[in-house]
Design an enzyme around this catalytic site. Structure first.
Site, PDB file in Angstrom:
ATOM      1  N   MET A   1      -2.575  11.393 -61.543  1.00 55.81           N
ATOM      2  CA  MET A   1      -2.442  10.963 -60.166  1.00 55.81           C
ATOM      3  C   MET A   1      -1.002  11.023 -59.753  1.00 55.81           C
ATOM      4  SD  MET A   1      -2.658   9.683 -57.378  1.00 55.81           S
ATOM      5  CE  MET A   1      -1.429   8.925 -56.401  1.00 55.81           C
ATOM      6  N   PRO A   2      -0.544  12.148 -59.349  1.00 57.74           N
ATOM      7  CA  PRO A   2       0.786  12.144 -58.764  1.00 57.74           C
ATOM      8  C   PRO A   2       0.748  11.903 -57.254  1.00 57.74           C
ATOM      9  CG  PRO A   2       0.324  14.217 -59.879  1.00 57.74           C
ATOM     10  CD  PRO A   2      -0.956  13.460 -59.782  1.00 57.74           C
ATOM     11  N   LEU A   3       1.739  11.214 -56.791  1.00 55.49           N
ATOM     12  CA  LEU A   3       2.040  11.149 -55.365  1.00 55.49           C
ATOM     13  C   LEU A   3       3.142  12.165 -55.161  1.00 55.49           C
ATOM     14  CD1 LEU A   3       2.088  10.004 -52.492  1.00 55.49           C
ATOM     15  CD2 LEU A   3       3.606   8.202 -53.349  1.00 55.49           C
ATOM     16  N   THR A  72       5.708  11.044 -58.119  1.00 49.44           N
ATOM     17  CA  THR A  72       5.553   9.815 -58.886  1.00 49.44           C
ATOM     18  C   THR A  72       4.246   9.983 -59.628  1.00 49.44           C
ATOM     19  OG1 THR A  72       6.701   8.570 -57.173  1.00 49.44           O
ATOM     20  CG2 THR A  72       5.410   7.303 -58.769  1.00 49.44           C
TER      21      THR A  72
END
Length: 130
Positions: A1-3, A72
């Protein structure tokens, strides 16, 4: 799960931005072995005087097409990170003509307890997400 946050200079049209988003999403899925639908991307466009992207003494020349990718993400292996860097630069160059010297990438690692996807819950901790 990258932002994934992408900073760029103003002047890109909607198609170019959509292409950058789609390419970077596909590369992220492949490099990080992330599930389809794990898509959180935000583009911010800036006036030229709002972005100073120098070369840290490496002799890298930038153009008006410079892109800064700030992700992130949960912890990733060194191999995954390097694959992401290489594949992203290659795909952007091949498909959109963006010079490899115009792509800056930064990963910030956090842990499962640092994510809430809605409803005030930490879905990685509750078991709703893996």
């Amino acid at each position: 799960m990258p932002l994934m946050k992408i900073d760029m200079l103003k002047g890109h049209n909607e198609k170019e931005i959509r292409d950058i988003l789609d390419i970077s999403y596909r590369v992220m899925l492949d490099a990080f072995d992330a599930p389809e639908g794990d898509r959180y991307q935000v583009v911010t466009q800036h006036e030229p005087y709002e972005m100073q992207v120098l070369d840290t003494g490496l002799g890298i020349e930038r153009t008006k097409n410079v892109l800064i990718f700030s992700l992130t993400t949960r912890p990733r292996t060194t191999e995954q990170k390097q694959a992401f860097y290489t594949q992203l630069v290659s795909a952007l160059h091949e498909k959109l003509g963006i010079a490899p010297s115009d792509v800056v990438i930064n990963l910030t690692v956090n842990s499962d307890e640092d994510w809430s996807f809605g409803h005030g819950k930490a879905q990685f901790l509750t078991g709703d997400l893996k």
